[in-house]
Design an enzyme around this catalytic site. Structure first.
Site, PDB file in Angstrom:
ATOM      1  N   HIS A 283       0.837  -1.207   0.000  1.00 55.89           N
ATOM      2  CA  HIS A 283       0.000   0.000   0.000  1.00 55.89           C
ATOM      3  C   HIS A 283       0.872   1.257   0.000  1.00 55.89           C
ATOM      4  O   HIS A 283       0.688   2.155  -0.833  1.00 55.89           O
ATOM      5  CB  HIS A 283      -0.915  -0.026   1.227  1.00 55.89           C
ATOM      6  CG  HIS A 283      -1.785   1.176   1.356  1.00 55.89           C
ATOM      7  ND1 HIS A 283      -3.040   1.240   0.811  1.00 55.89           N
ATOM      8  CD2 HIS A 283      -1.581   2.362   1.976  1.00 55.89           C
ATOM      9  CE1 HIS A 283      -3.575   2.422   1.093  1.00 55.89           C
ATOM     10  NE2 HIS A 283      -2.702   3.118   1.794  1.00 55.89           N
ATOM     11  N   GLU A 284       1.802   1.306   0.932  1.00 58.95           N
ATOM     12  CA  GLU A 284       2.665   2.485   1.040  1.00 58.95           C
ATOM     13  C   GLU A 284       3.591   2.609  -0.170  1.00 58.95           C
ATOM     14  O   GLU A 284       3.895   3.708  -0.605  1.00 58.95           O
ATOM     15  CB  GLU A 284       3.480   2.445   2.339  1.00 58.95           C
ATOM     16  CG  GLU A 284       2.642   2.485   3.601  1.00 58.95           C
ATOM     17  CD  GLU A 284       1.705   3.671   3.706  1.00 58.95           C
ATOM     18  OE1 GLU A 284       1.980   4.731   3.107  1.00 58.95           O
ATOM     19  OE2 GLU A 284       0.682   3.544   4.396  1.00 58.95           O
TER      20      GLU A 284
ATOM     21  N   HIS B 172       1.802   4.522  -2.911  1.00 58.43           N
ATOM     22  CA  HIS B 172       1.889   5.975  -2.725  1.00 58.43           C
ATOM     23  C   HIS B 172       3.283   6.478  -3.090  1.00 58.43           C
ATOM     24  O   HIS B 172       3.439   7.472  -3.788  1.00 58.43           O
ATOM     25  CB  HIS B 172       1.613   6.358  -1.269  1.00 58.43           C
ATOM     26  CG  HIS B 172       0.221   6.118  -0.793  1.00 58.43           C
ATOM     27  ND1 HIS B 172      -0.891   6.632  -1.422  1.00 58.43           N
ATOM     28  CD2 HIS B 172      -0.240   5.420   0.270  1.00 58.43           C
ATOM     29  CE1 HIS B 172      -1.977   6.262  -0.758  1.00 58.43           C
ATOM     30  NE2 HIS B 172      -1.607   5.519   0.264  1.00 58.43           N
TER      31      HIS B 172
END
Length: 124
Positions: free
Chosen positions: A17-18, A21
């Site tokens: 997820h990170e 980003h």
């Protein structure tokens, strides 16, 4: 053992997820100050060219700290100075990466374990 595997699986989910980003922010020219997996005190840190990479003690989340997340920080490489479409793409990249990871995990499970198809062989 289930607890350890659960923490590992959640850690991979947070990492993916990170990373979503992080990679889209970098592609859009935003300076990433810190890429962190976990919360709480730092266990490990490594300073990259522009980014501090860190692993923290509690495996319950993560963060990507970008330069210019507030209006106070402006200039080249600032998140705040990007167009609304670029901001949306950076923010949406995390959940999109979760979907991609889910598809990949299911694909790997099917490759290694196969799949079963339910076939009705007889009706009584």
């Amino acid at each position: 053992m289930y607890l350890v595997l659960s923490i590992f699986a959640f850690g991979l989910l947070v990492l993916g997820h990170e990373f979503g980003h992080f990679i889209v922010a970098r592609l859009n020219g935003v300076t990433v100050e810190e890429f962190s997996v976990g919360m709480g005190p730092r266990i490990f840190k490594k300073q990259g060219k522009n980014t501090l990479y860190s692993l923290k003690a509690l495996p319950i989340g993560g963060s990507v700290k970008m330069y210019g997340e507030t209006a106070d920080e402006e200039g080249e490489g600032s998140f705040f100075s990007k167009s609304p479409l670029r901001k949306i793409s950076i923010i949406a990249a995390g959940p999109i990466m979760n979907i991609i990871m889910a598809v990949l995990v299911l694909f790997v499970i099917v490759i290694f374990n196969g799949y079963s198809s339910n076939v009705i062989s007889e009706v009584i």
